[in-house]
Scaffold this motif. Sequence first.
Motif: not given
Length: 111
Positions: A79-91
């Motif tokens: 019943g929970s939701t997660m969004y994983v973003t690729s991000g705006a920056g770099v490593w």
Amino acid sequence: INDADWQDAENIKSVLSGSPYGCPVIFLSHRPETFDIAANHDFNVIQLSGHTHSGQIPPVEIVTRFFMRYNYGLYKKNGSTMYVTSGAGVWGPPMRLFNIAEVAVIKLVKN
């Protein structure tokens, strides 16, 4: 939850336990691995995470997809939701190859 605390299940539980019963909780955690703990509560959690950069540069993307359960995108559990973003920056090197930078816009709508 910051990087220093992400493996501490008791710390995550204590953060979430202060939430009002019956209300959805927006949980910000740099590392998506915390979703396994956050999704096992009596209320719905909306988790927003990053950390993986969605691989950023091949062949790292192959490695992150293979070794990380939550690499990029939308996930649902208990019943929970997660969004994983690729991000705006770099490593590391300031580049992305076959991978886009992203600023996610999350719109919450009351039903």
